[in-house]
Write a protein that holds these residues in place. Structure first.
Motif, PDB file in Angstrom:
ATOM      1  N   CYS A  38       0.833  -1.210   0.000  1.00 26.22           N
ATOM      2  CA  CYS A  38       0.000   0.000   0.000  1.00 26.22           C
ATOM      3  C   CYS A  38       0.862   1.253   0.000  1.00 26.22           C
ATOM      4  O   CYS A  38       0.531   2.248  -0.655  1.00 26.22           O
ATOM      5  CB  CYS A  38      -0.942  -0.004   1.204  1.00 26.22           C
ATOM      6  SG  CYS A  38      -2.287  -1.191   1.069  1.00 26.22           S
ATOM      7  N   PHE A  39       1.980   1.202   0.749  1.00 26.00           N
ATOM      8  CA  PHE A  39       2.877   2.351   0.772  1.00 26.00           C
ATOM      9  C   PHE A  39       3.474   2.596  -0.612  1.00 26.00           C
ATOM     10  O   PHE A  39       3.464   3.721  -1.118  1.00 26.00           O
ATOM     11  CB  PHE A  39       3.997   2.123   1.797  1.00 26.00           C
ATOM     12  CG  PHE A  39       5.133   3.102   1.678  1.00 26.00           C
ATOM     13  CD1 PHE A  39       4.981   4.414   2.099  1.00 26.00           C
ATOM     14  CD2 PHE A  39       6.340   2.726   1.112  1.00 26.00           C
ATOM     15  CE1 PHE A  39       6.016   5.331   1.977  1.00 26.00           C
ATOM     16  CE2 PHE A  39       7.382   3.625   0.986  1.00 26.00           C
ATOM     17  CZ  PHE A  39       7.222   4.930   1.418  1.00 26.00           C
TER      18      PHE A  39
ATOM     19  N   GLY B 159       1.653   7.837  -3.224  1.00 26.52           N
ATOM     20  CA  GLY B 159       1.723   8.973  -4.139  1.00 26.52           C
ATOM     21  C   GLY B 159       0.429   9.776  -4.178  1.00 26.52           C
ATOM     22  O   GLY B 159       0.451  11.014  -4.287  1.00 26.52           O
ATOM     23  N   ILE B 160      -0.698   9.090  -4.090  1.00 22.12           N
ATOM     24  CA  ILE B 160      -1.999   9.769  -4.087  1.00 22.12           C
ATOM     25  C   ILE B 160      -2.127  10.674  -2.863  1.00 22.12           C
ATOM     26  O   ILE B 160      -2.542  11.836  -2.963  1.00 22.12           O
ATOM     27  CB  ILE B 160      -3.143   8.736  -4.104  1.00 22.12           C
ATOM     28  CG1 ILE B 160      -3.066   7.848  -5.357  1.00 22.12           C
ATOM     29  CG2 ILE B 160      -4.500   9.418  -4.020  1.00 22.12           C
ATOM     30  CD1 ILE B 160      -3.363   8.563  -6.646  1.00 22.12           C
ATOM     31  N   HIS B 161      -1.762  10.145  -1.710  1.00 23.48           N
ATOM     32  CA  HIS B 161      -1.845  10.937  -0.480  1.00 23.48           C
ATOM     33  C   HIS B 161      -0.810  12.055  -0.459  1.00 23.48           C
ATOM     34  O   HIS B 161      -1.109  13.196  -0.057  1.00 23.48           O
ATOM     35  CB  HIS B 161      -1.654  10.012   0.721  1.00 23.48           C
ATOM     36  CG  HIS B 161      -1.701  10.717   2.039  1.00 23.48           C
ATOM     37  ND1 HIS B 161      -2.646  11.673   2.351  1.00 23.48           N
ATOM     38  CD2 HIS B 161      -0.903  10.598   3.147  1.00 23.48           C
ATOM     39  CE1 HIS B 161      -2.443  12.119   3.575  1.00 23.48           C
ATOM     40  NE2 HIS B 161      -1.386  11.490   4.075  1.00 23.48           N
ATOM     41  N   LEU B 162       0.407  11.753  -0.903  1.00 17.68           N
ATOM     42  CA  LEU B 162       1.459  12.767  -0.903  1.00 17.68           C
ATOM     43  C   LEU B 162       1.127  13.925  -1.846  1.00 17.68           C
ATOM     44  O   LEU B 162       1.510  15.063  -1.591  1.00 17.68           O
ATOM     45  CB  LEU B 162       2.794  12.133  -1.298  1.00 17.68           C
ATOM     46  CG  LEU B 162       3.392  11.152  -0.281  1.00 17.68           C
ATOM     47  CD1 LEU B 162       4.600  10.437  -0.868  1.00 17.68           C
ATOM     48  CD2 LEU B 162       3.772  11.871   0.997  1.00 17.68           C
TER      49      LEU B 162
ATOM     50  N   ILE C 219       7.012  10.471  -3.712  1.00 17.94           N
ATOM     51  CA  ILE C 219       6.435  10.264  -5.043  1.00 17.94           C
ATOM     52  C   ILE C 219       5.041  10.883  -5.058  1.00 17.94           C
ATOM     53  O   ILE C 219       4.274  10.711  -4.131  1.00 17.94           O
ATOM     54  CB  ILE C 219       6.400   8.767  -5.424  1.00 17.94           C
ATOM     55  CG1 ILE C 219       5.845   7.917  -4.274  1.00 17.94           C
ATOM     56  CG2 ILE C 219       7.772   8.279  -5.809  1.00 17.94           C
ATOM     57  CD1 ILE C 219       5.753   6.449  -4.590  1.00 17.94           C
ATOM     58  N   TYR C 220       4.712  11.581  -6.135  1.00 21.36           N
ATOM     59  CA  TYR C 220       3.557  12.474  -6.089  1.00 21.36           C
ATOM     60  C   TYR C 220       2.654  12.419  -7.331  1.00 21.36           C
ATOM     61  O   TYR C 220       2.114  13.429  -7.735  1.00 21.36           O
ATOM     62  CB  TYR C 220       4.021  13.934  -5.973  1.00 21.36           C
ATOM     63  CG  TYR C 220       4.842  14.274  -4.768  1.00 21.36           C
ATOM     64  CD1 TYR C 220       4.268  14.921  -3.679  1.00 21.36           C
ATOM     65  CD2 TYR C 220       6.193  13.978  -4.723  1.00 21.36           C
ATOM     66  CE1 TYR C 220       5.026  15.268  -2.587  1.00 21.36           C
ATOM     67  CE2 TYR C 220       6.952  14.322  -3.628  1.00 21.36           C
ATOM     68  CZ  TYR C 220       6.369  14.961  -2.555  1.00 21.36           C
ATOM     69  OH  TYR C 220       7.134  15.313  -1.475  1.00 21.36           O
ATOM     70  N   THR C 221       2.492  11.344  -7.980  1.00 19.23           N
ATOM     71  CA  THR C 221       1.632  11.168  -9.156  1.00 19.23           C
ATOM     72  C   THR C 221       2.160  11.871 -10.408  1.00 19.23           C
ATOM     73  O   THR C 221       3.068  12.705 -10.354  1.00 19.23           O
ATOM     74  CB  THR C 221       0.175  11.654  -8.921  1.00 19.23           C
ATOM     75  OG1 THR C 221       0.096  13.069  -9.092  1.00 19.23           O
ATOM     76  CG2 THR C 221      -0.347  11.262  -7.580  1.00 19.23           C
ATOM     77  N   PHE C 222       1.556  11.544 -11.526  1.00 26.17           N
ATOM     78  CA  PHE C 222       1.878  12.096 -12.841  1.00 26.17           C
ATOM     79  C   PHE C 222       1.765  13.622 -12.874  1.00 26.17           C
ATOM     80  O   PHE C 222       2.458  14.295 -13.633  1.00 26.17           O
ATOM     81  CB  PHE C 222       0.919  11.472 -13.865  1.00 26.17           C
ATOM     82  CG  PHE C 222       0.974  12.073 -15.235  1.00 26.17           C
ATOM     83  CD1 PHE C 222       1.924  11.671 -16.161  1.00 26.17           C
ATOM     84  CD2 PHE C 222       0.049  13.037 -15.626  1.00 26.17           C
ATOM     85  CE1 PHE C 222       1.973  12.217 -17.433  1.00 26.17           C
ATOM     86  CE2 PHE C 222       0.087  13.583 -16.892  1.00 26.17           C
ATOM     87  CZ  PHE C 222       1.050  13.176 -17.794  1.00 26.17           C
TER      88      PHE C 222
ATOM     89  N   MET D 106       2.006   6.319 -13.483  1.00 24.94           N
ATOM     90  CA  MET D 106       1.377   7.625 -13.363  1.00 24.94           C
ATOM     91  C   MET D 106       0.784   7.940 -11.985  1.00 24.94           C
ATOM     92  O   MET D 106       0.823   9.091 -11.559  1.00 24.94           O
ATOM     93  CB  MET D 106       0.320   7.795 -14.452  1.00 24.94           C
ATOM     94  CG  MET D 106       0.926   8.092 -15.814  1.00 24.94           C
ATOM     95  SD  MET D 106      -0.319   8.311 -17.098  1.00 24.94           S
ATOM     96  CE  MET D 106       0.723   8.825 -18.486  1.00 24.94           C
ATOM     97  N   PRO D 107       0.244   6.981 -11.241  1.00 27.36           N
ATOM     98  CA  PRO D 107      -0.245   7.326  -9.895  1.00 27.36           C
ATOM     99  C   PRO D 107       0.881   7.634  -8.917  1.00 27.36           C
ATOM    100  O   PRO D 107       0.624   8.178  -7.843  1.00 27.36           O
ATOM    101  CB  PRO D 107      -1.005   6.059  -9.466  1.00 27.36           C
ATOM    102  CG  PRO D 107      -1.203   5.270 -10.704  1.00 27.36           C
ATOM    103  CD  PRO D 107      -0.068   5.587 -11.595  1.00 27.36           C
ATOM    104  N   MET D 108       2.108   7.276  -9.277  1.00 28.26           N
ATOM    105  CA  MET D 108       3.223   7.423  -8.343  1.00 28.26           C
ATOM    106  C   MET D 108       4.164   8.562  -8.711  1.00 28.26           C
ATOM    107  O   MET D 108       4.628   9.287  -7.845  1.00 28.26           O
ATOM    108  CB  MET D 108       4.006   6.113  -8.263  1.00 28.26           C
ATOM    109  CG  MET D 108       3.191   4.964  -7.688  1.00 28.26           C
ATOM    110  SD  MET D 108       4.118   3.417  -7.566  1.00 28.26           S
ATOM    111  CE  MET D 108       4.132   2.872  -9.272  1.00 28.26           C
ATOM    112  N   ASP D 109       4.476   8.706  -9.997  1.00 21.54           N
ATOM    113  CA  ASP D 109       5.481   9.705 -10.361  1.00 21.54           C
ATOM    114  C   ASP D 109       5.320  10.089 -11.827  1.00 21.54           C
ATOM    115  O   ASP D 109       4.588   9.435 -12.586  1.00 21.54           O
ATOM    116  CB  ASP D 109       6.888   9.148 -10.124  1.00 21.54           C
ATOM    117  CG  ASP D 109       7.938  10.239  -9.984  1.00 21.54           C
ATOM    118  OD1 ASP D 109       7.587  11.427 -10.097  1.00 21.54           O
ATOM    119  OD2 ASP D 109       9.112   9.900  -9.754  1.00 21.54           O
TER     120      ASP D 109
END
Length: 447
Positions: free
Chosen positions: A285-286, A291-294, A348-351, A408-411
């Motif tokens: 999950c981490f 990334g979504i939460h960050l 990490i903060y999504t696309f 894309m959800p991560m970086d």
């Protein structure tokens, strides 16, 4: 109100929309993008209590707007390409044949890869030992990564430590893995009975995976597997025609890969010199969902104003400009750390994070349109709607770029793909395939 639940629902709706607009193509770029965001958001929801997630409306609106813009842009360009090529799925099946490399070529490739791996391993031991650090077991690999990071975050740091020639050979090992993955997928679908050929390609792939394990590059391992997945999907349709939809098979395959991949990914941490006190579910999950939460944490508290245009999204371009003498500041490719709870941090903060930081909301929208159009151009304009005319080159190119969508959800991977290294990697894979194939054909004709 916690908008994380509404985000999840909106992503489900956008997934259905993207699937309908792509005529049920489960592997269309926008569909994969929505699927990956759904998975990541689900992981974030699972971790609400652990991370204290309280999703804001601004983050929700930005993500939904970005996903919708990507989907609609892809639909527009897909429609234009279908009109241009007069796409008729029922008429475009091609004769499917196995790709055979001469046994001598395969043996040389395997021997070369093993020699370079041993050389690379010995160089790592020399470097780590020279810094007075532990060279035993998996500590060797983690210490090597620590040394690289402490010197620089660029590829030049590796060149400085291990030498220019060895680093070029390492890139050849990497390229050979992608080539063998493609040929393996092709030959399995072609029903080849040459078990020896299949086995030798598996050895080449294992060499590439060994390289990634030595370097501790988890993302590179996932990228290689994602390349194999999209290779198989495209080749299957080239063989059977794009009117034969195998989306249900891909869903089953995807579930199987996830069920197998998660424990393998978790258990491999020790092999690559990484440690964690999280359970397998917490760690998954981490890695997938933080990334979504960050991104929400970033939107609520943005970092400093960018000093250079495109400083986060176009790092590769800035490095190139520096190399040719243009004085441009090149920032660290790793984003600042954000705290999820008292013992967990991530960066990490999504696309959408990097272009939002660099260009603002409307600049992010334009950036998203450009990337969506680019993927639609390759996937629909160069592969799907040109099934009979498309070349293996475009499939190889797309298989390497596909990981950009998966992540894309991560970086945002533009910072590494739009670079000299990114272009060189693609060039090595494409040119390497044709060099190997042409050399094999010449040997077979002479013998």
């Amino acid at each position: 109100m916690n908008f994380i639940y509404l985000l999840f629902l909106s992503e489900l709706i956008l997934f259905i929309i993207s699937l309908l607009l792509s005529d049920g193509d489960i592997m269309a770029p926008s569909v994969i993008m929505c699927i990956m965001f759904i998975i990541s958001t689900a992981c974030t929801i699972f971790s609400i209590g652990n991370w204290g997630v309280q999703y804001g409306i601004d983050s929700y609106l930005i993500l939904v707007a970005g996903l919708l813009i990507f989907t609609l842009t892809e639909f527009l360009f897909r429609h234009l390409f279908s009109l241009k090529e007069r796409f008729k799925p029922e008429t475009i099946r091609i004769e499917f044949k196995p790709i055979t490399l001469h046994w001598a070529i395969m043996q040389l490739m395997i021997i070369f890869n093993i020699i370079v791996l041993v050389w690379f391993y010995s160089e790592i031991k020399r470097i780590v030992s020279g810094y007075g650090m532990d060279v035993n077991g998996t500590r060797l690999f983690s210490n090597y990564r620590q040394i690289i990071t402490s010197i620089s975050t660029t590829n030049e740091a590796k060149v400085e430590l291990t030498g220019f020639l060895l680093n070029q050979f390492v890139k050849i090992i990497e390229a050979s893995g992608y080539i063998s993955v493609f040929i393996l997928m092709n030959n399995l679908l072609a029903g080849t009975r040459k078990i020896k050929q299949l086995f030798m390609h598996c050895i080449v792939i294992i060499c590439t995976l060994s390289l990634y394990f030595i370097q501790g590059e988890r993302g590179a391992i996932l990228q290689l597997f994602s390349a194999g997945l999209i290779d198989w999907y495209i080749l299957w349709h080239r063989k059977n025609g794009w009117n034969n939809n195998n989306s249900f098979k891909m869903v089953k395959l995807g579930i199987s890969v996830i069920a197998l991949g998660i424990p393998v990914f978790y258990l491999s941490l020790h092999l690559i010199g990484r440690t964690t006190n999280k359970s397998i579910l917490e760690y998954t999950c981490f890695y997938v969902g933080c990334g979504i939460h960050l991104f929400d944490l970033y939107v609520k508290s943005p970092s400093i104003t960018p000093m250079v245009w495109g400083e986060e999204s176009l790092i590769g371009v800035h490095r190139f400009l520096n190399a040719i003498g243009v004085p441009v500041t090149v920032r660290n490719p790793h984003l600042e750390m954000r705290t999820l709870n008292s013992y967990t941090q991530g960066n990490i903060y999504t696309f959408f994070r990097r272009p939002l930081h660099d260009f603002g909301f409307w600049g992010m929208v334009l950036f998203t349109i450009v990337v969506a159009a680019f993927f639609a151009w390759i996937y629909f304009g160069k592969i799907k709607y040109k099934n009979q005319k498309t070349t293996i080159s475009w499939i190889l190119v797309y298989s390497q770029l596909f990981y950009w969508i998966v992540c894309m959800p991560m970086d945002q991977l533009s910072q590494s793909i739009v670079s000299v290294y990114g272009f060189a990697k693609i060039f090595l894979v494409v040119s390497g395939y044709y060099v190997l194939k042409t050399s094999s054909d010449v040997l077979m004709k002479r013998l």
